[in-house]
Motif scaffolding. Structure first.
Motif, mmCIF file in Angstrom:
data_model
loop_
_atom_site.group_PDB
_atom_site.id
_atom_site.type_symbol
_atom_site.label_atom_id
_atom_site.label_comp_id
_atom_site.label_asym_id
_atom_site.label_seq_id
_atom_site.Cartn_x
_atom_site.Cartn_y
_atom_site.Cartn_z
ATOM 1 N N MET A 156 0.821 -1.203 0.000
ATOM 2 C CA MET A 156 0.000 0.000 0.000
ATOM 3 C C MET A 156 0.858 1.257 0.000
ATOM 4 O O MET A 156 0.551 2.233 -0.671
ATOM 5 C CB MET A 156 -0.926 -0.023 1.229
ATOM 6 C CG MET A 156 -1.991 1.031 1.235
ATOM 7 S SD MET A 156 -3.012 1.049 -0.251
ATOM 8 C CE MET A 156 -3.910 -0.489 -0.064
ATOM 9 N N VAL A 189 3.004 7.527 4.191
ATOM 10 C CA VAL A 189 4.037 7.876 3.199
ATOM 11 C C VAL A 189 3.784 9.263 2.624
ATOM 12 O O VAL A 189 4.707 10.041 2.419
ATOM 13 C CB VAL A 189 4.066 6.921 1.972
ATOM 14 C CG1 VAL A 189 5.474 6.737 1.479
ATOM 15 C CG2 VAL A 189 3.397 5.611 2.229
ATOM 16 N N ASN A 190 2.529 9.536 2.304
ATOM 17 C CA ASN A 190 2.214 10.784 1.600
ATOM 18 C C ASN A 190 1.810 11.917 2.531
ATOM 19 O O ASN A 190 1.602 13.024 2.087
ATOM 20 C CB ASN A 190 1.074 10.551 0.611
ATOM 21 C CG ASN A 190 1.459 9.551 -0.446
ATOM 22 O OD1 ASN A 190 2.497 9.677 -1.064
ATOM 23 N ND2 ASN A 190 0.636 8.536 -0.634
ATOM 24 N N SER A 224 -1.218 3.136 6.059
ATOM 25 C CA SER A 224 -0.026 2.935 5.233
ATOM 26 C C SER A 224 0.098 4.028 4.187
ATOM 27 O O SER A 224 1.159 4.629 4.017
ATOM 28 C CB SER A 224 -0.073 1.580 4.518
ATOM 29 O OG SER A 224 -0.320 0.556 5.420
ATOM 30 N N ALA A 225 -1.007 4.283 3.481
ATOM 31 C CA ALA A 225 -0.980 5.267 2.397
ATOM 32 C C ALA A 225 -0.702 6.658 2.942
ATOM 33 O O ALA A 225 0.088 7.422 2.399
ATOM 34 C CB ALA A 225 -2.306 5.241 1.645
ATOM 35 N N LEU A 256 -7.339 3.515 -4.186
ATOM 36 C CA LEU A 256 -6.293 2.601 -3.724
ATOM 37 C C LEU A 256 -6.863 1.341 -3.098
ATOM 38 O O LEU A 256 -6.412 0.234 -3.350
ATOM 39 C CB LEU A 256 -5.428 3.295 -2.674
ATOM 40 C CG LEU A 256 -4.269 4.134 -3.171
ATOM 41 C CD1 LEU A 256 -3.695 4.937 -2.025
ATOM 42 C CD2 LEU A 256 -3.193 3.252 -3.779
ATOM 43 N N MET A 257 -7.857 1.547 -2.262
ATOM 44 C CA MET A 257 -8.377 0.436 -1.480
ATOM 45 C C MET A 257 -9.422 -0.382 -2.237
ATOM 46 O O MET A 257 -9.623 -1.545 -1.937
ATOM 47 C CB MET A 257 -9.014 0.995 -0.205
ATOM 48 C CG MET A 257 -8.384 0.495 1.060
ATOM 49 S SD MET A 257 -6.757 1.157 1.330
ATOM 50 C CE MET A 257 -7.161 2.808 1.791
ATOM 51 N N GLY A 273 -4.610 -0.154 5.626
ATOM 52 C CA GLY A 273 -4.318 0.414 4.306
ATOM 53 C C GLY A 273 -4.321 1.935 4.336
ATOM 54 O O GLY A 273 -3.429 2.574 3.785
ATOM 55 N N GLN A 278 2.266 1.495 -3.586
ATOM 56 C CA GLN A 278 1.233 1.760 -4.568
ATOM 57 C C GLN A 278 0.682 3.174 -4.456
ATOM 58 O O GLN A 278 0.255 3.758 -5.435
ATOM 59 C CB GLN A 278 0.101 0.753 -4.360
ATOM 60 C CG GLN A 278 -0.588 0.339 -5.624
ATOM 61 C CD GLN A 278 -1.686 -0.643 -5.271
ATOM 62 O OE1 GLN A 278 -1.470 -1.587 -4.525
ATOM 63 N NE2 GLN A 278 -2.869 -0.405 -5.781
ATOM 64 N N SER A 279 0.709 3.728 -3.226
ATOM 65 C CA SER A 279 0.126 5.047 -3.051
ATOM 66 C C SER A 279 1.105 6.158 -3.410
ATOM 67 O O SER A 279 0.724 7.303 -3.490
ATOM 68 C CB SER A 279 -0.344 5.221 -1.607
ATOM 69 O OG SER A 279 0.771 5.197 -0.751
ATOM 70 N N SER A 280 2.374 5.843 -3.634
ATOM 71 C CA SER A 280 3.313 6.932 -3.886
ATOM 72 C C SER A 280 4.268 6.677 -5.042
ATOM 73 O O SER A 280 5.057 7.516 -5.401
ATOM 74 C CB SER A 280 4.126 7.213 -2.627
ATOM 75 O OG SER A 280 4.864 6.069 -2.291
#
Lengths: 204, 98
Positions: A17, B26-27, B22-23, B38-39, B19, A20-22
């Motif tokens: 995840m 990072v961002n 997690s996403a 995404l999910m 999820g 995939q998100s970045s």
């Protein structure tokens, strides 16, 4: 023991995840090989033209036309193959990773393009190969954070070749062929065997 | 071993909440639509998990408008970041022990 599997799955899910998100992960290795081959063919033709005894202004015009054709065919190849790969991987083509990668690729690339055009207009022909290689390398290093990490090392190679080209401008064609041709083929091959075949199993 | 499992955060034993964290870790920020994409879950399902994370003060909500379109963004809080890091460390420690 079933518990352990569950925890491993959880770690995997987190990692997937996060990536995939970045990041944009569907770069096609095959397209790298193809554009490397185009660049080598282009360099071969350029070398023939170089030794044909044309006048410098005519020669530069021919070279520019050639470079533009190679660039357009390469761009089309990358776009088509990458699009197909993304769709077959089951990902959306236009997501955050794509946007971040393109933005980070574009800034150094456009800067390099503009600067090289200025060199061209002023007649500094010896700096053209060097500046294109250096800025292309910087663009790759900048974009690597948002795609596969291997791209970073490819960028380093291009920058080193570009700096060598600045020292020996009469070997520009050779260094250009090496950077845009050989390095692309090498990395395309690595990426192809690492990712192109097993992406189907990667998607959970 | 028992002690380590207790360190795992109950809030993250759901796949969707894991999820989201997690996403967003990072961002830092992600919009509702990005998370949904995404999910691959429905609006209602995603909204309920976001609500839960918001109640725990792991994420904050920012509402704004793109022209007339509402745009909801979620940002990780320092508390959320810490909780998520502890959870990952605990997972890693458990796997190392076994």
């Amino acid at each position: 023991m079933e518990k352990k599997e569950q925890y491993i799955d959880e770690i995997k899910a987190i990692k997937q995840m996060m990536e995939q998100s970045s990041r944009f992960l569907s770069l096609s290795g095959l397209s790298g090989i193809l554009i490397g081959i185009y660049a080598l063919i282009g360099a071969y033709i350029a070398n023939l033209a170089f030794h044909s005894g044309l006048e410098i202004t005519d020669l530069i015009k021919k070279m520019l036309g050639l470079a533009l054709i190679v660039l357009l065919i390469s761009l089309a190849t990358v776009l088509i193959l990458t699009y197909r790969k993304t769709v077959s991987d089951g990902y959306k083509v236009w997501n955050k990773g794509t946007r971040l990668m393109i933005l980070n690729l574009a800034v150094p690339l456009i800067t390099g393009g503009v600067l090289t055009t200025v060199f061209l207009m002023k007649g500094y022909y010896g700096s053209i190969a060097a500046s294109l290689l250096v800025f292309y390398g910087l663009a790759l290093i900048n974009a690597a954070k948002y795609t596969r990490q291997e791209i970073y090392y490819m960028g380093l190679c291009q920058i080193i070749l570009g700096i060598i080209a600045a020292f020996i401008p009469n070997q520009s064609i050779l260094l250009w062929a090496f950077g845009f041709g050989f390095v692309h083929i090498l990395y395309g091959t690595i990426m192809h065997f690492r990712y192109d075949n097993n992406t189907k199993t990667k998607k959970v | 071993m028992k002690g380590l499992i207790q360190k795992l955060n109950k809030a993250f034993d759901n796949k969707i909440r894991l999820g989201i964290m997690s996403a967003i870790s990072v961002n830092r920020k992600a919009s509702f639509n990005e998370l949904k994409e995404l999910m691959g879950v429905t609006d209602g399902n995603l909204a309920s998990h976001l609500k839960k994370l918001e109640e725990l003060k792991y994420i904050t909500v920012h509402k704004s408008f793109f022209g007339r379109k509402p745009n909801t963004e979620y940002e990780i809080t320092p508390k959320g970041k810490e909780a998520f890091e502890i959870h990952i460390k605990a997972l890693e420690a458990i796997l190392k022990q076994q």
